[in-house]
Design a protein around this motif. Structure first.
Motif, short mmCIF file in Angstrom:
data_model
loop_
_atom_site.label_atom_id
_atom_site.label_comp_id
_atom_site.label_asym_id
_atom_site.label_seq_id
_atom_site.Cartn_x
_atom_site.Cartn_y
_atom_site.Cartn_z
N GLN A 297 0.82 -1.21 0.00
CA GLN A 297 0.00 0.00 0.00
C GLN A 297 0.87 1.27 0.00
N LEU A 298 1.96 1.24 0.74
CA LEU A 298 2.87 2.39 0.76
C LEU A 298 3.43 2.65 -0.64
N LEU A 299 3.80 1.60 -1.36
CA LEU A 299 4.28 1.76 -2.73
C LEU A 299 3.17 2.33 -3.63
N LEU B 191 15.63 1.92 -5.07
CA LEU B 191 14.49 2.82 -5.11
C LEU B 191 13.84 2.76 -3.73
N THR B 192 13.73 3.92 -3.09
CA THR B 192 13.21 3.97 -1.72
C THR B 192 11.96 4.85 -1.65
N ALA C 51 7.82 4.37 8.26
CA ALA C 51 7.89 3.16 7.44
C ALA C 51 8.68 3.45 6.17
N TRP C 52 9.27 2.40 5.60
CA TRP C 52 9.92 2.53 4.30
C TRP C 52 9.92 1.20 3.56
N VAL C 53 10.01 1.31 2.24
CA VAL C 53 10.17 0.15 1.36
C VAL C 53 11.32 0.48 0.43
N GLN C 54 12.20 -0.48 0.23
CA GLN C 54 13.34 -0.27 -0.66
C GLN C 54 13.39 -1.41 -1.66
N LEU C 55 13.49 -1.03 -2.94
CA LEU C 55 13.59 -1.99 -4.03
C LEU C 55 15.00 -1.93 -4.59
#
Length: 142
Positions: free
Chosen positions: A14-16, A76-77, A89-93
């Motif tokens: 959802q964050l992405l 990619l963050t 929160a974070w997501v890193q690709l």
């Protein structure tokens, strides 16, 4: 291509989906790190971005395209900051970038235009940057 997106928890997916900006980490020609804010969209297991009409320092080909052609490894963050640190929160690709002309990937351009109203009125000329994700990481405070 791994199914990295389905392996992320729902909050990270959802964050992405909700984030309007990501940070693209790459290395320049001196192997110095660079972090650039970019627009992005997800489509068919890839993260996509485009070179758009916003002013660039180099009119011919933006520096990031040359950097990515010489060293395609990227991060990619996407993050969520809040003064309530329990919401951080974070997501890193992590992966490799591949450069495409817009004409070769009209679906990617449509995905970007679906996310960014500005691209509907003024489609980016490109090129497109496709990130082939090899690893997805995420973290949240609670």
């Amino acid at each position: 291509m791994s199914d990295w997106l389905s392996e992320l928890p729902g909050w990270a997916q959802q964050l992405l989906a909700d984030s309007q900006v990501a940070r693209l980490g790459l290395l320049d020609d001196d192997r110095a790190p660079r972090v650039l804010p970019i627009s992005f969209a997800l489509r068919h297991g890839y993260a996509w971005s485009a070179i758009d009409h916003k002013p660039k320092r180099r009119a011919s080909s933006p520096a990031r395209i040359g950097f990515l052609q010489r060293n395609p490894r990227v991060a990619l963050t996407v993050d969520r900051y809040s003064d309530d640190w329990g919401r951080l929160a974070w997501v890193q690709l992590l992966g490799e970038a591949v450069i495409f002309e817009v004409e070769r990937e009209p679906g990617a351009l449509a995905a970007l235009a679906g996310k960014y109203e500005q691209y509907q009125a003024d489609p980016p000329p490109g090129p497109l940057i496709r990130i082939e994700v090899t690893r997805a990481l995420c973290w949240r405070a609670s």
